[in-house]
Design a protein around this motif. Sequence first.
Motif, PDB file in Angstrom:
ATOM      1  N   ASN A  78       0.858  -1.182   0.000  1.00 17.42           N
ATOM      2  CA  ASN A  78       0.000   0.000   0.000  1.00 17.42           C
ATOM      3  C   ASN A  78       0.891   1.227   0.000  1.00 17.42           C
ATOM      4  OD1 ASN A  78      -2.326  -1.565   0.268  1.00 17.42           O
ATOM      5  ND2 ASN A  78      -2.490  -1.258   2.478  1.00 17.42           N
ATOM      6  N   GLN A  79       0.658   2.144  -0.933  1.00 18.67           N
ATOM      7  CA  GLN A  79       1.455   3.367  -1.009  1.00 18.67           C
ATOM      8  C   GLN A  79       0.533   4.582  -1.153  1.00 18.67           C
ATOM      9  OE1 GLN A  79       4.769   3.688  -0.440  1.00 18.67           O
ATOM     10  NE2 GLN A  79       4.690   1.524   0.091  1.00 18.67           N
ATOM     11  N   SER A  80      -0.175   4.900  -0.066  1.00 23.51           N
ATOM     12  CA  SER A  80      -1.109   6.030  -0.071  1.00 23.51           C
ATOM     13  C   SER A  80      -0.408   7.371  -0.214  1.00 23.51           C
ATOM     14  CB  SER A  80      -1.966   6.017   1.196  1.00 23.51           C
ATOM     15  OG  SER A  80      -1.169   6.229   2.341  1.00 23.51           O
TER      16      SER A  80
ATOM     17  N   GLU B 287       3.430  -5.238  -7.021  1.00 20.78           N
ATOM     18  CA  GLU B 287       2.079  -4.680  -7.098  1.00 20.78           C
ATOM     19  C   GLU B 287       1.965  -3.621  -6.015  1.00 20.78           C
ATOM     20  OE1 GLU B 287      -0.467  -5.027  -9.148  1.00 20.78           O
ATOM     21  OE2 GLU B 287       0.467  -6.591 -10.376  1.00 20.78           O
ATOM     22  N   LEU B 288       1.467  -2.444  -6.393  1.00 19.74           N
ATOM     23  CA  LEU B 288       1.264  -1.423  -5.379  1.00 19.74           C
ATOM     24  C   LEU B 288      -0.107  -0.799  -5.522  1.00 19.74           C
ATOM     25  CD1 LEU B 288       1.544   1.842  -6.198  1.00 19.74           C
ATOM     26  CD2 LEU B 288       3.885   1.175  -6.542  1.00 19.74           C
TER      27      LEU B 288
ATOM     28  N   CYS C 259      -7.809  -2.827  -4.404  1.00 24.94           N
ATOM     29  CA  CYS C 259      -6.429  -3.283  -4.260  1.00 24.94           C
ATOM     30  C   CYS C 259      -5.823  -3.050  -2.876  1.00 24.94           C
ATOM     31  CB  CYS C 259      -5.539  -2.664  -5.335  1.00 24.94           C
ATOM     32  SG  CYS C 259      -5.632  -0.874  -5.512  1.00 24.94           S
ATOM     33  N   ARG C 260      -6.283  -2.067  -2.142  1.00 31.25           N
ATOM     34  CA  ARG C 260      -5.648  -1.738  -0.863  1.00 31.25           C
ATOM     35  C   ARG C 260      -5.839  -2.863   0.138  1.00 31.25           C
ATOM     36  NH1 ARG C 260      -3.500   2.574   1.697  1.00 31.25           N
ATOM     37  NH2 ARG C 260      -3.717   2.588   3.945  1.00 31.25           N
TER      38      ARG C 260
ATOM     39  N   VAL D 118      -2.903  -9.097  -4.410  1.00 32.14           N
ATOM     40  CA  VAL D 118      -2.508 -10.511  -4.336  1.00 32.14           C
ATOM     41  C   VAL D 118      -3.031 -11.245  -5.576  1.00 32.14           C
ATOM     42  CG1 VAL D 118      -2.689 -12.646  -3.005  1.00 32.14           C
ATOM     43  CG2 VAL D 118      -2.414 -10.453  -1.818  1.00 32.14           C
ATOM     44  N   LEU D 119      -4.275 -10.962  -5.959  1.00 30.80           N
ATOM     45  CA  LEU D 119      -4.846 -11.603  -7.146  1.00 30.80           C
ATOM     46  C   LEU D 119      -4.083 -11.215  -8.410  1.00 30.80           C
ATOM     47  CD1 LEU D 119      -8.637 -11.212  -6.298  1.00 30.80           C
ATOM     48  CD2 LEU D 119      -7.257 -13.313  -6.177  1.00 30.80           C
TER      49      LEU D 119
END
Length: 182
Positions: free
Chosen positions: A57-59, A89-90, A101-102, A109-110
């Motif tokens: 996660n890259q908020s 994946e981010l 995605c978060r 993951v998928l």
Amino acid sequence: MALSDRPLRGVLFDRDDTLVVDVPYNADPARVVPVPGAARAVAAARAAGLAVGVVTNQSVIAKGMASREQVDATNARVDELVGPFDVWELCPHDRDDDCACRKPRPGMVLRAAERLGLDPADLVVVGDIGADVGAAEAAGGQGILVPTARTLPAEVAAATTVAATIEEAVALVRAHAAPVSA
């Protein structure tokens, strides 16, 4: 607490406080410092024939504090110091963006599983908070929690599998490995 007996083909790592020391909202490659044992753990996973990747996660992007390019440069530094990784994946979204995605949602993951050509059930996510384990489970995989000072006691209690270090987590995965190259 242990992993199921299902053969495993890959391991996905959380970035901050799992592979590298957490610097809040870090988008500066010069501030990347590996967690002790991270490079050895990734190398051990690779040596076992496992696919390796990162889900993070890259908020900082959604908050407007850094660009995607800055985060990509930081991730490239992680890859250089700890990797190499087969897939990254981010999630660039913030907590309230309601994205798929978060973490703890399963999107990253998928996508990582799809890019690796693996069933999500063949993967383990190693991370330091409940959201990491939750993303793995939501995708149909397994999680290993490696607690840090910021891991909540309830997250530790809820985790099916807990390891003291990233190297111990990878040793657990290796014990159930069915190499990708097999």
